[in-house]
Design a protein around this motif. Structure first.
Motif, PDB file in Angstrom:
ATOM      1  N   PRO A  90       7.514 -13.952  -9.707  1.00  0.00           N
ATOM      2  CA  PRO A  90       7.871 -12.753  -8.982  1.00  0.00           C
ATOM      3  C   PRO A  90       9.536 -12.913  -8.597  1.00  0.00           C
ATOM      4  O   PRO A  90       9.838 -13.937  -8.277  1.00  0.00           O
ATOM      5  CB  PRO A  90       6.799 -12.747  -7.699  1.00  0.00           C
ATOM      6  CG  PRO A  90       6.604 -14.356  -7.502  1.00  0.00           C
ATOM      7  CD  PRO A  90       6.549 -14.848  -9.001  1.00  0.00           C
ATOM      8  N   PRO A  91       9.998 -11.821  -8.249  1.00  0.00           N
ATOM      9  CA  PRO A  91      11.386 -11.809  -7.678  1.00  0.00           C
ATOM     10  C   PRO A  91      11.567 -12.622  -6.436  1.00  0.00           C
ATOM     11  O   PRO A  91      10.378 -12.494  -5.437  1.00  0.00           O
ATOM     12  CB  PRO A  91      11.547 -10.081  -7.505  1.00  0.00           C
ATOM     13  CG  PRO A  91      10.801  -9.557  -8.349  1.00  0.00           C
ATOM     14  CD  PRO A  91       9.492 -10.482  -8.270  1.00  0.00           C
ATOM     15  N   SER A  92      12.538 -12.895  -5.905  1.00  0.00           N
ATOM     16  CA  SER A  92      12.887 -13.649  -4.498  1.00  0.00           C
ATOM     17  C   SER A  92      12.453 -12.629  -3.422  1.00  0.00           C
ATOM     18  O   SER A  92      12.773 -11.445  -3.384  1.00  0.00           O
ATOM     19  CB  SER A  92      14.162 -14.150  -4.282  1.00  0.00           C
ATOM     20  OG  SER A  92      14.527 -14.475  -3.221  1.00  0.00           O
ATOM     21  N   GLY A  93      11.622 -13.230  -2.394  1.00  0.00           N
ATOM     22  CA  GLY A  93      10.978 -12.421  -1.304  1.00  0.00           C
ATOM     23  C   GLY A  93       9.720 -11.713  -1.544  1.00  0.00           C
ATOM     24  O   GLY A  93       9.031 -10.967  -0.539  1.00  0.00           O
ATOM     25  N   ILE A  94       9.412 -11.675  -2.637  1.00  0.00           N
ATOM     26  CA  ILE A  94       7.859 -11.200  -3.074  1.00  0.00           C
ATOM     27  C   ILE A  94       6.908 -12.363  -3.451  1.00  0.00           C
ATOM     28  O   ILE A  94       7.250 -13.173  -4.194  1.00  0.00           O
ATOM     29  CB  ILE A  94       8.112 -10.075  -4.141  1.00  0.00           C
ATOM     30  CG1 ILE A  94       8.924  -9.096  -3.726  1.00  0.00           C
ATOM     31  CG2 ILE A  94       6.660  -9.809  -4.385  1.00  0.00           C
ATOM     32  CD1 ILE A  94       9.087  -7.995  -4.849  1.00  0.00           C
ATOM     33  N   GLU A  95       5.834 -12.543  -2.742  1.00  0.00           N
ATOM     34  CA  GLU A  95       5.083 -13.567  -3.175  1.00  0.00           C
ATOM     35  C   GLU A  95       3.542 -13.251  -3.048  1.00  0.00           C
ATOM     36  O   GLU A  95       3.193 -12.113  -2.377  1.00  0.00           O
ATOM     37  CB  GLU A  95       5.132 -14.853  -2.312  1.00  0.00           C
ATOM     38  CG  GLU A  95       4.978 -14.553  -0.899  1.00  0.00           C
ATOM     39  CD  GLU A  95       5.488 -15.805   0.044  1.00  0.00           C
ATOM     40  OE1 GLU A  95       4.995 -15.601   1.304  1.00  0.00           O
ATOM     41  OE2 GLU A  95       5.943 -16.852  -0.413  1.00  0.00           O
ATOM     42  N   ALA A  96       2.745 -14.147  -3.476  1.00  0.00           N
ATOM     43  CA  ALA A  96       1.268 -13.807  -3.270  1.00  0.00           C
ATOM     44  C   ALA A  96       0.552 -15.150  -3.597  1.00  0.00           C
ATOM     45  O   ALA A  96       0.800 -15.863  -4.462  1.00  0.00           O
ATOM     46  CB  ALA A  96       0.832 -12.776  -4.654  1.00  0.00           C
ATOM     47  N   VAL A  97      -0.514 -15.428  -2.586  1.00  0.00           N
ATOM     48  CA  VAL A  97      -1.430 -16.427  -2.773  1.00  0.00           C
ATOM     49  C   VAL A  97      -2.207 -16.108  -3.972  1.00  0.00           C
ATOM     50  O   VAL A  97      -3.115 -15.140  -3.875  1.00  0.00           O
ATOM     51  CB  VAL A  97      -2.029 -16.552  -1.407  1.00  0.00           C
ATOM     52  CG1 VAL A  97      -3.013 -17.810  -1.690  1.00  0.00           C
ATOM     53  CG2 VAL A  97      -0.927 -16.987  -0.528  1.00  0.00           C
ATOM     54  N   SER A  98      -2.436 -17.002  -4.978  1.00  0.00           N
ATOM     55  CA  SER A  98      -3.344 -16.947  -6.015  1.00  0.00           C
ATOM     56  C   SER A  98      -4.815 -16.986  -5.455  1.00  0.00           C
ATOM     57  O   SER A  98      -5.303 -17.511  -4.282  1.00  0.00           O
ATOM     58  CB  SER A  98      -3.290 -18.031  -7.076  1.00  0.00           C
ATOM     59  OG  SER A  98      -3.494 -19.274  -6.549  1.00  0.00           O
ATOM     60  N   ILE A  99      -5.511 -16.201  -6.338  1.00  0.00           N
ATOM     61  CA  ILE A  99      -6.976 -16.042  -5.873  1.00  0.00           C
ATOM     62  C   ILE A  99      -7.960 -16.818  -7.137  1.00  0.00           C
ATOM     63  O   ILE A  99      -7.493 -16.780  -8.099  1.00  0.00           O
ATOM     64  CB  ILE A  99      -7.389 -14.732  -5.471  1.00  0.00           C
ATOM     65  CG1 ILE A  99      -7.323 -13.815  -6.596  1.00  0.00           C
ATOM     66  CG2 ILE A  99      -7.013 -14.451  -4.391  1.00  0.00           C
ATOM     67  CD1 ILE A  99      -7.964 -12.497  -6.541  1.00  0.00           C
ATOM     68  N   THR A 100      -9.112 -17.070  -6.880  1.00  0.00           N
ATOM     69  CA  THR A 100     -10.163 -17.587  -7.826  1.00  0.00           C
ATOM     70  C   THR A 100     -11.441 -16.464  -7.670  1.00  0.00           C
ATOM     71  O   THR A 100     -12.084 -16.649  -6.577  1.00  0.00           O
ATOM     72  CB  THR A 100     -10.420 -19.066  -7.584  1.00  0.00           C
ATOM     73  OG1 THR A 100      -9.316 -19.750  -7.619  1.00  0.00           O
ATOM     74  CG2 THR A 100     -11.536 -19.721  -8.745  1.00  0.00           C
ATOM     75  N   ILE A 101     -11.478 -16.008  -8.871  1.00  0.00           N
ATOM     76  CA  ILE A 101     -12.684 -15.164  -9.177  1.00  0.00           C
ATOM     77  C   ILE A 101     -13.815 -16.175  -9.459  1.00  0.00           C
ATOM     78  O   ILE A 101     -13.789 -16.557 -10.548  1.00  0.00           O
ATOM     79  CB  ILE A 101     -12.260 -13.939  -9.808  1.00  0.00           C
ATOM     80  CG1 ILE A 101     -11.419 -13.059  -9.100  1.00  0.00           C
ATOM     81  CG2 ILE A 101     -13.699 -12.915  -9.896  1.00  0.00           C
ATOM     82  CD1 ILE A 101     -11.025 -11.927 -10.047  1.00  0.00           C
ATOM     83  N   PRO A 102     -15.079 -15.906  -8.636  1.00  0.00           N
ATOM     84  CA  PRO A 102     -16.108 -16.970  -8.971  1.00  0.00           C
ATOM     85  C   PRO A 102     -16.663 -16.545 -10.365  1.00  0.00           C
ATOM     86  O   PRO A 102     -16.725 -15.408 -10.855  1.00  0.00           O
ATOM     87  CB  PRO A 102     -17.218 -16.912  -7.711  1.00  0.00           C
ATOM     88  CG  PRO A 102     -16.464 -16.498  -6.667  1.00  0.00           C
ATOM     89  CD  PRO A 102     -15.310 -15.466  -7.350  1.00  0.00           C
ATOM     90  N   LYS A 103     -17.447 -17.375 -10.997  1.00  0.00           N
ATOM     91  CA  LYS A 103     -18.098 -17.257 -12.171  1.00  0.00           C
ATOM     92  C   LYS A 103     -18.965 -15.993 -12.051  1.00  0.00           C
ATOM     93  O   LYS A 103     -19.712 -15.795 -10.881  1.00  0.00           O
ATOM     94  CB  LYS A 103     -18.847 -18.385 -12.770  1.00  0.00           C
ATOM     95  CG  LYS A 103     -19.952 -19.069 -12.039  1.00  0.00           C
ATOM     96  CD  LYS A 103     -20.574 -20.222 -12.707  1.00  0.00           C
ATOM     97  CE  LYS A 103     -21.548 -20.841 -11.778  1.00  0.00           C
ATOM     98  NZ  LYS A 103     -22.381 -21.902 -12.514  1.00  0.00           N
ATOM     99  N   ASN A 104     -19.125 -15.210 -12.893  1.00  0.00           N
ATOM    100  CA  ASN A 104     -20.290 -13.985 -13.226  1.00  0.00           C
ATOM    101  C   ASN A 104     -19.768 -12.944 -12.312  1.00  0.00           C
ATOM    102  O   ASN A 104     -20.583 -11.844 -12.184  1.00  0.00           O
ATOM    103  CB  ASN A 104     -21.521 -14.476 -12.690  1.00  0.00           C
ATOM    104  CG  ASN A 104     -22.136 -15.494 -13.688  1.00  0.00           C
ATOM    105  OD1 ASN A 104     -22.016 -15.346 -14.832  1.00  0.00           O
ATOM    106  ND2 ASN A 104     -22.947 -16.434 -13.078  1.00  0.00           N
TER     107      ASN A 104
END
Length: 895
Positions: A90-104
Motif C-alpha cells: 500500500p502507499p505510505s500512510g495507508i495500512e491494514a492489519v492482515s486478517i485470517t478467515i477460518p476454514k469453511n
C-alpha cells in the motif's frame, strides 16, 4: 455355517435363495476386492477452476487520521482451509492489519487506516488472499480508497421501531454514535413526540463508548397508538456537536400479551431417567421465566420410545381433553408417572415423535415451541417419517416457531441441526451430556432448563435489531459484492463414471473405462462364483468342482470386463452427446436414464455368462434376468446417492457416498441377477426333474444338455450317494424326454410322472402341461425289474417318505387310483406307477451283486406280509443278512 445355508434352502423358495447367493457374491466381491481396485485404478478427480476467488468493496471512504472497514467475501472450489487476506504494497500512510478467515467461512472484515498527512484523493489498493496449506489457492482484487478531510462531528442512529405494552414491562432500544475528532461525553434525550404516560429517561454515553441502551415504559394510561419520537445527541459543545434521529414507538394493549405453547418431546427409553426427573423438577423454572415476561403460556408433553411393540407407542397425557395445560400440579403428576424403559438399539423413533408433536392442537395465534430431549440418534427411515427432509416439511407446514434440542453434540451436527431448519425461528442446542452424572437430574433442572427458558423468551419478545450508521453522513463500511455476485463455480471439465457421481480429469477416458471394467469384472466373477456354488449346494454337492469354479470365474471376469467397458463407453458417449452437467432437473433425468442403461448392459452380459453354468438355462433367459437385475441395481445406486446427498454428503464427502452407493448397487445387482435367473429358469422351462431328498425337493431343468446323476460330484450335475459314479443321464430333445442308464448305455424314452430311485434320491420327470401320473402298468424302458413285488391290480404305489413307517409293513392304499390335488375325478386319472429300483450293474470298481429276490406275495386282505428283509421304514426289500447288517439303499440306513 453349513447348517445355516441348509436351513435357508429348506425355508426359502429357489428364486429368493439364489437372490441371496447373488447378493452375497456382489457384496463380498465389492468389499474384498472391487472397491480396492477401483480406488487404485480410477483417475484423479477433476478440478473446477481456481480453488479460491476473492471479492471486496469496490469503493471505500476514510477520513484523514481515521479508519474504516472493508468487507471481504471468498469463493471456494474444493478448498476449505484457512485464508489470509492483506494489502499488497500500500502507499505510505495507508495500512491494514492482515486478517485470517477460518476454514469453511466465507466472509471477513479488513480494517484500513489512513494517516493524518495522507493526501486527499483516491488511491487504488490491491488485496491478496492466500493459503499456506495450498499454494494454488491465491486470489487478488482491488479497492478504490477515497481519502476525505474531516472536521469535528457527531452522528447518532437508533433502532427504527420499538414496541411497548400498555402498563407492561419496560422495553429497551439501542442508540449508536459516530465521533469524529472530539473527546468527551455525549448526552442523548427525547427532543419531541413523546406521548403522555410514556417515559424515556435521558442517558449519557461516556468517552470512548459508541453505543448504549435507552429504556421506554408505557404506563397504564398511555394511549394506544403509533408515534414518531425525535432523539437528540449533544457533545461538550452543544452548538457544534449535535445530531438528531427519530424512531417509531408503538404502544400496544395488554390484551396483546404473547401466547406461548411449549411442548416437550421427551425420549423415555432406558437411559433417560435423569432427564425425566429433570423435567419433573425443573419445568417450573421455565414457566416462571415466561410468567415474568407476562406471557400467556401453556405446557404439554409427548413421551416416546421406539415402534417395536404397542407398549412402546408414544404417550400423550391429556388434561381436560387437551394436550396442553396451565395446571402445573397435574402436569408434574403426569411426568412423575413416566418410567425410563425400552429402547434396546440406540436409534429411537424421534422423527415420528417430532412430526406427531407438530400436528398437535397448538393455539392458532400462539408462539409454537417444541423442546426435543433425547440422547439417541433418530431412525432413518422411521416407521411413518422416512427422511429428515420429510420431518422438516411437516414442521414448516404446521408453522412451528421454535425447535430447541437437548441432545449430544455429534448427534446435533449429524441430524438435529438440519431438523431445526423446519422451525421459523430455528432454535438453540443444549448439550445433554451436561445432565449426565450423579446429580444429572438436578443439573438438568437447575442449570439447563433456566437457560432454555431464557432462550425461548428472548425469541418470543426480541425487539427489532438496531441498524448500523449506514444512513448517516459519516462514511461507514460500504456494501460489498455479495457471495452471489462472485463468478459461478463452473462444473469442472471431465468425465463421469457409471458407478460414480464425481467427475474425473479430462483425458482419462481410457483409464476410467479400464477401472470400471475391472470393478465390474470382479463383481460379476464373484456373483457367478456364488451362484454356481449355490447351484451345486442346492443339488446337495458340498464343493464346487475346481474346473467349474475356474470356468465360472473366467466367465464372470469376461462378462464383467465386456459389460463394464461397454457400459462406461456408452455412458461417456451419451454424456458428451447430451452435455450432462450437474444441477438441471432435465440433465439429471437424462443422466439417470443412461446410467440405468449402462448398468443394464452390465447385468445382461453377466446373466448371459451364467447361462453357461446353470443346467439348460437358455442364454436369452439368462440375459433377460441379468438385464432386469442390472436395471434395479442402477436404481438402487441412484437412490442412495440422492438420499445421502440431502442428508450426510457434506459430512462424509461425495467419494464415501459413492462407495456406499456402489456397494448397494453390487448387492442389488447380484440379488436381482440371481432372483431373475431363477425366475427365468422356472418361468420358461418345458421339462424338468424333481429330485427328492427325503422331504426336500430340488428342481433341475431338462434340455438338450444332459443332466447326469451319480456319486461322482466332479462329473455329475446331481449328486446321489450310494449310486454308481454316473448312474443316469436325462435330456429333452424334439419334444421327448430320454434317460440313459450310464452303466449299460441303454437309452429309453420316459414319460412325465415317472419316478426313479437313484441311490438315496428319488427322481421324478415333469413337463409343462403334463399330468403328474402315468399308468401303473407303464415301466420305463430299459429299467431293471422292481425291487418290491407288484401291488394288487386295484392299488397304485408311489415312493414317498410316508410309506413303510418303522414298526410295521407298508400301509395299504385304498382301492382305485391315488387322488391328486387339483386333478380330475379319480375315474379319469390313471394310477401312478410303482417305484422302480434299478438293479446294480457291474462296474470295474465292484462286482455285480446277486439279484434281489422278490418279496413274498401279500396275503389276502390286500396287506403285505411282514418280511425279515424288508426295511421297517420304507418297505424296501434288501438282500438277506443278519439283523443290523441289512442295508436299505433308499433310506441309506442299516437295519
Amino acid at each position: 455355517m453349513r447348517s445355516l445355508f441348509q436351513g435357508l434352502q429348506r425355508s426359502l423358495p429357489k428364486p429368493c435363495l439364489f437372490g441371496l447367493y447373488g447378493a452375497l457374491g456382489g457384496l463380498l466381491g465389492a468389499l474384498l476386492m472391487g472397491e480396492l481396485l477401483w480406488f487404485l485404478l480410477s483417475p484423479a478427480i477433476a478440478s473446477g477452476g481456481p480453488p479460491l476467488q476473492l471479492a471486496v468493496s469496490e469503493n471505500v471512504s476514510v477520513y484523514q487520521g481515521g479508519k474504516n472497514r472493508c468487507m471481504v467475501t471468498l469463493g471456494r472450489t474444493g478448498f476449505e482451509g484457512e485464508v489470509k487476506v492483506q494489502l499488497v504494497s500500500p502507499p505510505s500512510g495507508i495500512e491494514a492489519v492482515s486478517i485470517t478467515i477460518p476454514k469453511n467461512k466465507m466472509e471477513g472484515q479488513l480494517e484500513i487506516g489512513v494517516g493524518p498527512d495522507v493526501e486527499l484523493g483516491t488511491n487504488t489498493l490491491k488485496v491478496r488472499a492466500t493459503s499456506e496449506g495450498n499454494p494454488d489457492a491465491t486470489a487478488e482484487a482491488t479497492i478504490q480508497l477515497k481519502v476525505l478531510k474531516v472536521e469535528p462531528a457527531l452522528r447518532i442512529a437508533a433502532s427504527p421501531a420499538i414496541v411497548v405494552a400498555q402498563g407492561g414491562k419496560a422495553n429497551r432500544f439501542t442508540v449508536r454514535l459516530a465521533r469524529d475528532r472530539f473527546d468527551g461525553p455525549v448526552k442523548v434525550r427525547v427532543r419531541a413526540g413523546l406521548p403522555a404516560n410514556v417515559t424515556i429517561p435521558e442517558i449519557t454515553i461516556p468517552q470512548p463508548e459508541l453505543s448504549a441502551e435507552m429504556e421506554v415504559q408505557a404506563g397504564a394510561g398511555a394511549e394506544i397508538k403509533d408515534s414518531r419520537i425525535d432523539l437528540i445527541a449533544t457533545g461538550p459543545d452543544e452548538k457544534l456537536l449535535r445530531d438528531e434521529a427519530s424512531i417509531k414507538l408503538s404502544v400496544k394493549p395488554r390484551s396483546g400479551t404473547p401466547q406461548v405453547d411449549v411442548l416437550f418431546v421427551l425420549d423415555v427409553t432406558g437411559s433417560m431417567s435423569k432427564q425425566i426427573k429433570g423435567v419433573r423438577d425443573g419445568f417450573l423454572n421455565l414457566v416462571k421465566e415466561m410468567e415474568d415476561k407476562k406471557f400467556d403460556s401453556r405446557i404439554g408433553l409427548i413421551a416416546y420410545r421406539d415402534h417395536k411393540s404397542e407398549k412402546e407407542e408414544p404417550e400423550l397425557p391429556k388434561f381436560d381433553g387437551s394436550l396442553f395445560t396451565r395446571d402445573y400440579a397435574a402436569f408434574r403428576r403426569e411426568v412423575n408417572k413416566l418410567r425410563a424403559t425400552g429402547g434396546g438399539d440406540e436409534p429411537e423413533s424421534t422423527l415420528d415423535a417430532v412430526t406427531l408433536a407438530a400436528r398437535q392442537d397448538f393455539r392458532p395465534k400462539a408462539n409454537k415451541v417444541m423442546i426435543l430431549i433425547t440422547d439417541a440418534t433418530p431412525h432413518i427411515p422411521d416407521r411413518d417419517t422416512r427422511t429428515i427432509k420429510e420431518a422438516v416439511d411437516v414442521l414448516q407446514d404446521k408453522k412451528i416457531d421454535q425447535l430447541h434440542t437437548v441432545v449430544k453434540m455429534d448427534h446435533q451436527n449429524l441430524f438435529y441441526a438440519a431438523l431445526q431448519k423446519g422451525a421459523k425461528e430455528g432454535g438453540k442446542w443444549f448439550d445433554i451430556d451436561k445432565t449426565v452424572g450423579a446429580d444429572g437430574g438436578k443439573r438438568f433442572s437447575d442449570e439447563l432448563l433456566p437457560e432454555l427458558s431464557k432462550a425461548i423468551s428472548e425469541a418470543v419478545i426480541k425487539a427489532a435489531p438496531p441498524e448500523d450508521l449506514s444512513g448517516s453522513s459519516i462514511p461507514d463500511a460500504p456494501r460489498t459484492k455479495s457471495a452471489a455476485s462472485l463468478p459461478e463455480s463452473q462444473a469442472p471439465p471431465g468425465i463421469k463414471a457409471v458407478g460414480s457421481t464425481q467427475r474425473y480429469a479430462a483425458g482419462s477416458a481410457g483409464r476410467l473405462i479400464a477401472a470400471w471394467a475391472i470393478w465390474t469384472a470382479v463383481i460379476a466373477a464373484a456373483i457367478c462364483l456364488f451362484l454356481i456354488a449355490g447351484q451345486y449346494f442346492y443339488l446337495r454337492q458340498v464343493l464346487v468342482p475346481p474346473v467349474q469354479a475356474v470356468k465360472g470365474l473366467a466367465g464372470g471376469v469376461l462378462a464383467g470386463l465386456l459389460g463394464g467397458a461397454i457400459a462406461q463407453v456408452l455412458f461417456q458417449v451419451t454424456g458428451n452427446l447430451f452435455n450432462l452437467t450437474p444441477g438441471g432437473a432435465g440433465d439429471k433425468i437424462v443422466e439417470a436414464f443412461f446410467r440405468i442403461l449402462g448398468w443394464t448392459v452390465l447385468g445382461s452380459l453377466a446373466g448371459l455368462g451364467l447361462a453357461f453354468f446353470v443346467p439348460n438355462l437358455r442364454a436369452a433367459k439368462g440375459l433377460l434376468g441379468g438385464a432386469i437385475g442390472g436395471a434395479i441395481g442402477a436404481v438402487g445406486f441412484i437412490a442412495v446417492n440422492e438420499a445421502m446427498h440431502f442428508t450426510v454428503e457434506n459430512l462424509l464427502g461425495a467419494g464415501l457416498v459413492n462407495f456406499v452407493a456402489r456397494m448397494l448397487g453390487a448387492v442389488l445387482l447380484g440379488a436381482c441377477i440371481g432372483l431373475m435367473v431363477a425366475i427365468a429358469e422356472r418361468a420358461f422351462r418345458t421339462a424338468w426333474l424333481e429330485v427328492r431328498y427325503g422331504r426336500e425337493v430340488r428342481t433341475v431343468n431338462l434340455g438338450p444338455e444332459p443332466v447326469s446323476i451319480g456319486s461322482n460330484a466332479q462329473d455329475c450335475t446331481i449328486y446321489a450317494r450310494n449310486a454308481p459314479p454316473v448312474a443316469f443321464r436325462y435330456w429333452a430333445r424334439n419334444g421327448k424326454i430320454s434317460r440313459e442308464d450310464a452303466t449299460t448305455g441303454h437309452v429309453a424314452e420316459v414319460k412325465p410322472g415317472e419316478e426313479h430311485p437313484v441311490g438315496v434320491l428319488v427322481v421324478a420327470v415333469c413337463a409343462a402341461g403334463a399330468a403328474d401320473a402315468v399308468p401303473a402298468n407303464v415301466r420305463p424302458q430299459g429299467a431293471a425289474p422292481a425291487a418290491v413285488p407288484p401291488p394288487p391290480a386295484n392299488q397304485a404305489v408311489r415312493l414317498s417318505p410316508s410309506i413303510g413307517r418303522p414298526g410295521g409293513p407298508p400301509p395299504a392304499r385304498p382301492a382305485g387310483p391315488t387322488p391328486i390335488a387339483g386333478a380330475p375325478p379319480a375315474a379319469s386319472v390313471p394310477p401312478r406307477p410303482q417305484p422302480i429300483v434299478p438293479a446294480p450293474q457291474p462296474t470295474a470298481a465292484a462286482p455285480r451283486p446277486a439279484p434281489v429276490q422278490p418279496a413274498p406275495a401279500a396275503p389276502a386282505g390286500g396287506q403285505a406280509a411282514p418280511a425279515a428283509n424288508n426295511c421297517p421304514r420304507c418297505g424296501f426289500k434288501a438282500p438277506p443278512g443278519p439283523v443290523g447288517k441289512r442295508y436299505c439303499m433308499v433310506c441309506d440306513k442299516s437295519f
